[in-house]
Design a protein around this motif. Structure first.
Motif, PDB file in Angstrom:
ATOM      1  N   SER A 371     -10.414  -0.816  -8.206  1.00 18.45           N
ATOM      2  CA  SER A 371     -10.514  -2.268  -8.384  1.00 18.45           C
ATOM      3  C   SER A 371     -10.680  -2.585  -9.862  1.00 18.45           C
ATOM      4  N   ASP A 406      -4.713  -6.952  -1.865  1.00 18.41           N
ATOM      5  CA  ASP A 406      -4.852  -5.527  -2.142  1.00 18.41           C
ATOM      6  C   ASP A 406      -4.402  -4.719  -0.938  1.00 18.41           C
ATOM      7  N   GLU A 418      -8.230  -6.151   0.898  1.00 20.05           N
ATOM      8  CA  GLU A 418      -8.849  -7.467   0.805  1.00 20.05           C
ATOM      9  C   GLU A 418      -7.866  -8.474   0.240  1.00 20.05           C
TER      10      GLU A 418
HETATM   11 MG    MG Z   1     -10.870  -5.231  -4.577  1.00 23.40          MG
END
Ligand code: MG
Ligand code: ADP
Length: 464
Positions: A371, A406, A418
């Motif tokens: 991330s 994602d 997500e």
């Molecule tokens: Mg993320």
């Protein structure tokens, strides 16, 4: 007379020569979408003045109307909310006939239509064929334009408000820039400095010293996670005034509730990693079995700064992690670990139902999370059609016009991790060279039916 589900009608006494009406036999009364609704006394009787945007997706055409008030009534909208509305009586013209109907005035968006025709107005004279539309005839765009020539404000750029927190954030700068490049008037508004008047007839949004923001055409919400509650209330307020928000309050709210969002995705048949969710006290062992044992990922859903996402490589580690989170009284999301992704996931930006940019993120050695962190490396990526479809559908079922989706590649195909309602633009524009901010502005233009004025011919350049 037989009418379809949508028809063109006129309200001549109000000075409205054409308005597209949604025939809604589920509603008792008819409703007109009006704003700046204000009552006043004329002689002994009560009148109401209001303005109407008679054309869908067009806030530049405004007709000012006045009519005597015949009643004030509590009306339940389709969402079940009761609202006190003014009632007027006026002539409705359709297909060569004219008859008086009662109309309630509301500033709520009526399912995207400016007027709803309810049962009372149809009883005894109209049959509805729900499969048909415009049985009374279509109206050409040019004809509408000439009808409303005197009521249309000069066409220039749109007034667009960026609702965010930090004007210096690269993503926000890019949006301001992309809007201005396209000839719009961009205004930055700090979400925390906006305040609003909750009022049925004259809802308002104020800013700092009291500037009223009701004259915007559209807003782009970029709500920071810790401001979700207030930010959504603010966006909802703009929506209730009839100002288009690129992402709706509802869609931002849904995507911020991670578990709810996953449930919505699943309900629509979209795949996510096998997940367990629990409140303490729980049977730790069973929760681990639920996601097929270790290695597994534990995600902490609460906390001031985002959430913790931790990998437990062994069952023992998983147990102690879960027990530790339990003692913090935290809600736990436990997920199967997609090991074969090797620390990579894809970030797709969906705007208005299309993937406009995509990149791959690779975590740094020793971390499984790819991330947005400094150490992550991003690169352009070629996507499979199934991956694009997955992202587009995820955005759609959550109601997001703009989404950062994602996706992780697993052995059994792409899975959703997500869906983000305010995706960062900096990295992805840099990596892909795509104008994501511009795509967002274009989505607003399309929604509002705004067309770029034809460019002036360039002055001839002197020969060098
Ligand atoms: Mg993320
Ligand atoms: P956030 O982005 O809010 O920190 P995420 O759920 O997106 O939370 O997880 C962070 C990162 O951890 C993801 O970008 C991904 O690289 C990795 N990750 C999350 N869930 C899994 C999983 N089930 N399997 C493998 N990697 C995961």
């Amino acid at each position: 007379m037989i009418i379809g589900s949508e028809e063109w009608c006129a309200l001549p006494a109000l000075g409205i020569p054409a308005i597209k009406v949604r025939v809604d036999s589920g509603a008792r009364t008819s409703a007109l979408h009006a704003f700046n609704i204000k009552s006043f006394k004329r002689g002994d009787s009560l009148w109401v003045g209001f303005e109407v945007h008679p054309l869908q997706h067009n806030r530049r055409t405004i007709v000012r109307c006045e009519a005597p008030v015949i009643d004030r009534r509590l009306v339940k909208s389709s969402s079940g909310v009761a609202e006190k509305r003014y009632v007027i009586r006026t002539a409705l013209q359709h297909d060569g006939q004219s008859w008086d109907i009662e109309l309630t005035l509301t500033n709520r968006d009526s399912m995207g239509y400016r007027m709803l025709l309810g049962r009372e107005a149809m009883v005894g004279r109209v049959l509805v064929d729900p499969a048909a539309a415009f049985l009374g005839g279509e109206i050409a765009h040019e004809q509408l334009q000439s009808h409303y020539l005197d009521h249309t404000r000069e066409r220039s750029g749109l007034q667009i408000g960026l609702l965010a927190s930090n004007p210096d954030l690269p993503s926000n700068r890019r949006l301001m820039e992309a809007g201005e490049e396209r000839g719009h008037h961009m205004h930055f508004y700090d979400i925390k400095q906006c305040y609003m008047k909750l009022d049925a007839e004259t809802p308002e949004v104020h800013y700092r010293g009291g500037l009223i923001l009701n004259s915007l055409d559209a807003v782009i919400p970029r709500v920071r996670p810790d401001l979700t509650f207030y930010g959504c209330a603010l966006v909802r307020q703009f929506e209730s005034i009839g100002i288009f928000s690129l992402n709706s309050a509802e869609s931002i709210g849904s995507s911020r509730d991670k578990v709810y969002a996953l449930q919505v995705l699943l309900r629509h048949g979209l795949s996510i990693p096998v997940s367990g969710f629990a409140d303490s006290p729980i049977e730790t062992g069973e929760l681990i079995d639920m996601v097929n044992g270790a290695p597994l990922v534990v995600k902490l859903l609460e906390g001031p700064q985002g959430r913790g996402v931790v990998l437990a490589e062994t069952r023992k580690a998983g147990e102690s992690l879960i027990n530790a989170f339990k003692s913090l009284q935290a809600n736990l999301l436990v997920q199967e670990y997609i090991q074969e992704a090797e620390g990579r996931h894809m970030r797709l930006i969906v705007v208005d139902g299309k993937v406009v940019a995509a990149m791959q993120r690779q975590s740094s050695p020793g971390d499984f999370r790819s991330s947005a962190q400094r150490s992550v490396t991003a690169s352009a990526v070629k996507l499979a059609a199934a991956e694009k479809r997955l992202a587009v559908k995820a955005a759609r079922v959550l109601g997001l016009k703009v989404a950062g989706v994602d996706v992780i590649r697993s052995r059994r195909g792409p899975l959703l991790l997500e869906v983000n309602s305010s995706p960062g633009l900096e990295d992805i524009e840099e990596v892909t060279g795509k104008d994501v901010a511009g795509a967002m502005i274009s989505a607003i233009e399309r929604q509002l039916g705004w067309k770029r004025p034809l460019a002036q011919p360039l002055a001839a350049e002197p020969d060098a």
